[in-house]
Write a protein that holds these residues in place. Structure first.
Motif, PDB file in Angstrom:
ATOM      1  N   VAL A   1     -16.947   1.968   8.261  1.00 40.43           N
ATOM      2  CA  VAL A   1     -15.555   1.528   8.288  1.00 40.43           C
ATOM      3  C   VAL A   1     -14.992   1.625   6.874  1.00 40.43           C
ATOM      4  N   ASN A   2     -13.850   2.286   6.731  1.00 40.64           N
ATOM      5  CA  ASN A   2     -13.292   2.537   5.416  1.00 40.64           C
ATOM      6  C   ASN A   2     -11.805   2.221   5.379  1.00 40.64           C
ATOM      7  N   ALA A   3     -11.323   1.836   4.183  1.00 41.23           N
ATOM      8  CA  ALA A   3      -9.889   1.635   4.000  1.00 41.23           C
ATOM      9  C   ALA A   3      -9.214   2.987   3.820  1.00 41.23           C
ATOM     10  N   ALA A   4      -7.938   3.032   4.153  1.00 37.56           N
ATOM     11  CA  ALA A   4      -7.215   4.302   4.080  1.00 37.56           C
ATOM     12  C   ALA A   4      -7.032   4.769   2.640  1.00 37.56           C
ATOM     13  N   GLY A   5      -6.804   3.844   1.708  1.00 40.70           N
ATOM     14  CA  GLY A   5      -6.612   4.219   0.302  1.00 40.70           C
ATOM     15  C   GLY A   5      -5.426   5.136   0.095  1.00 40.70           C
ATOM     16  N   ASP A   6      -4.327   4.874   0.807  1.00 39.08           N
ATOM     17  CA  ASP A   6      -3.202   5.802   0.799  1.00 39.08           C
ATOM     18  C   ASP A   6      -1.958   5.247   0.111  1.00 39.08           C
ATOM     19  N   GLU A   7      -2.082   4.142  -0.631  1.00 32.97           N
ATOM     20  CA  GLU A   7      -0.922   3.591  -1.315  1.00 32.97           C
ATOM     21  C   GLU A   7      -0.616   4.407  -2.568  1.00 32.97           C
ATOM     22  N   VAL A   8       0.654   4.664  -2.825  1.00 36.53           N
ATOM     23  CA  VAL A   8       1.032   5.397  -4.026  1.00 36.53           C
ATOM     24  C   VAL A   8       0.776   4.520  -5.242  1.00 36.53           C
ATOM     25  N   ASN A   9       0.501   5.153  -6.381  1.00 44.28           N
ATOM     26  CA  ASN A   9       0.043   4.398  -7.553  1.00 44.28           C
ATOM     27  C   ASN A   9       1.083   3.417  -8.088  1.00 44.28           C
ATOM     28  N   ASP A  10       2.365   3.765  -8.036  1.00 44.79           N
ATOM     29  CA  ASP A  10       3.383   2.838  -8.548  1.00 44.79           C
ATOM     30  C   ASP A  10       3.392   1.541  -7.740  1.00 44.79           C
ATOM     31  N   ILE A  11       3.270   1.663  -6.416  1.00 47.10           N
ATOM     32  CA  ILE A  11       3.258   0.464  -5.582  1.00 47.10           C
ATOM     33  C   ILE A  11       1.952  -0.293  -5.768  1.00 47.10           C
ATOM     34  N   LEU A  12       0.839   0.425  -5.899  1.00 46.29           N
ATOM     35  CA  LEU A  12      -0.442  -0.211  -6.191  1.00 46.29           C
ATOM     36  C   LEU A  12      -0.338  -1.051  -7.458  1.00 46.29           C
ATOM     37  N   ASN A  13       0.269  -0.505  -8.503  1.00 45.56           N
ATOM     38  CA  ASN A  13       0.412  -1.231  -9.763  1.00 45.56           C
ATOM     39  C   ASN A  13       1.276  -2.478  -9.601  1.00 45.56           C
ATOM     40  N   LYS A  14       2.316  -2.383  -8.804  1.00 42.91           N
ATOM     41  CA  LYS A  14       3.170  -3.550  -8.582  1.00 42.91           C
ATOM     42  C   LYS A  14       2.435  -4.611  -7.761  1.00 42.91           C
ATOM     43  N   LYS A  15       1.657  -4.192  -6.796  1.00 45.10           N
ATOM     44  CA  LYS A  15       0.877  -5.150  -6.007  1.00 45.10           C
ATOM     45  C   LYS A  15      -0.153  -5.860  -6.881  1.00 45.10           C
TER      46      LYS A  15
END
Length: 369
Positions: A242-256
């Motif tokens: 079972v794996n995470a999608a890992g599909d968030e764009v880096n700018d949003i990842l940084n904000k999260k």
């Protein structure tokens, strides 16, 4: 708002003076002893390093901080949360084994190691993020939120998704439970690798939302309409199917990451230490470390994690590029070493979002100790 104070010391030593002693002098000058440690539980958030990687911080540094806290009557523990990816730190038992293997044990550091989000990464506290743009409720390792005081020890280095890994990365991503890490990394839901699924049904038994079923081939599948993204299926699978999608764009990842940092720090005494040494181009989550991209710089400490990250990146960008490193081989787009190393991400997004949230100040006064 006035400039935040960031304290700095270089790595030069002389007879009778060691790096641990210099670190002790640095953090005391930066005001760590102003915190009321008496009878308080103190979480020291650190990255223990994936076994095989030799760039992680030596445990000798953490013992300095542990001794200061214990001498002030505090109850420190070293902590991290389980990883989302496959490796030696995906559950608490293997994670503690990895920490011990890399020297983080009670005999070398003087305190215990606690994996904050429990055996399978599901022991979490739900924390409101006031003003969060992407995260309304962060999922933080329970032991971290149970602590009275929060301290970070950060290995400052490059990072493929955030540009560099410093205080905010160690706090935000590092303190997220498995579901929290998945929320930051992914805008989607987990998926099944059928080649690795052995039909044990552990994921099915741990899903509280009836999202997992088995087809004619007896392989698991996840109904994303029912899945809430809690990540418990990832923790329950012993076969890494079972794996995470890992599909968030880096700018949003940084904000999260900034918003998760807010959840961890809001309303609690906190203090932060960063060592700009062994500045490898990639995260210590890798089971290997590449040649550093710049020479060692020094040690930094501050009550302001934003100013601390800014001081570290500014100091790093003043350094020459190490011959033979991957940075030397990369095309130079700017004078920024970290953007040149990872041009697909912009580290300033996390910093600016943290300022917007009120986590700290980009303007700082550097005080040499």
């Amino acid at each position: 708002m006035g400039k935040s104070k960031v304290f700095y010391t270089d790595l030069r030593t002389k007879l009778g003076e060691t790096l641990p002693l210099k670190l002790e002098r640095l953090v005391k000058k930066a005001g760590i002893c102003d915190l009321d440690f008496k009878d308080k539980f103190v979480a020291i958030k650190i990255h223990f390093g994936e076994p095989g990687n030799l760039a992680y911080l030596r445990p000798n540094y953490s013992k300095v901080i542990v001794d200061i806290i214990k001498n002030s009557g505090g109850k420190p523990f070293l902590t991290d949360c389980n990883t989302l990816y496959v490796g030696r730190r995906k559950n608490a038992l293997e994670h503690i084994d990895a920490a011990y293997e890399n020297g983080y044990n009670p005999f070398t550091t003087g305190c215990h190691v606690i994996i904050a989000d429990g055996l399978k990464g599901t022991d979490e506290a739900i924390v409101e993020v006031k003003g969060g743009e992407y995260v309304k409720e962060a999922k933080i390792g329970q032991a971290i939120m149970d602590a009275d005081i929060f301290i970070t020890m950060n290995h400052f280095k490059g990072h493929e998704a955030t540009g560099f890994g410093g205080a905010l990365k160690n706090i935000g991503m590092g303190c997220g439970s498995r579901a929290g890490k998945m929320e930051m990394h992914s805008s989607g839901k987990p998926y099944i690798d059928e080649n690795l699924c052995v039909s044990c049904k552990a994921c099915y038994k741990n899903c509280a939302h009836g999202a997992i079923s088995f087809g004619e081939n007896k392989k698991a599948s996840i109904d994303h309409k029912k899945c809430v993204g809690c990540g418990r299926c990832i923790g329950s699978c012993n076969f890494d199917a079972v794996n995470a999608a890992g599909d968030e764009v880096n700018d949003i990842l940084n904000k999260k990451i900034a918003e998760y940092s807010y959840a961890v720090l809001e309303g609690r005494p906190n203090f932060h230490i960063s060592l700009v040494v062994d500045v490898s181009p990639y995260c210590d989550c890798h089971a290997e470390n590449d040649l550093p991209i710049i020479p060692d710089v020094g040690m930094f400490a501050s009550y302001d994690p934003v100013a601390l990250d800014m001081a570290c990146v500014d100091a790093a960008n003043k350094q020459s590029v190490i011959h033979g490193s991957c940075l030397e081989e990369r095309e130079k787009h700017t004078c920024d070493h970290f953007i040149n190393t990872h041009p697909e991400t912009n580290w300033e997004v996390c910093i600016d979002h943290a300022v917007k949230l009120g986590l700290g100040n980009k303007e700082y006064e550097l005080i040499e100790v």
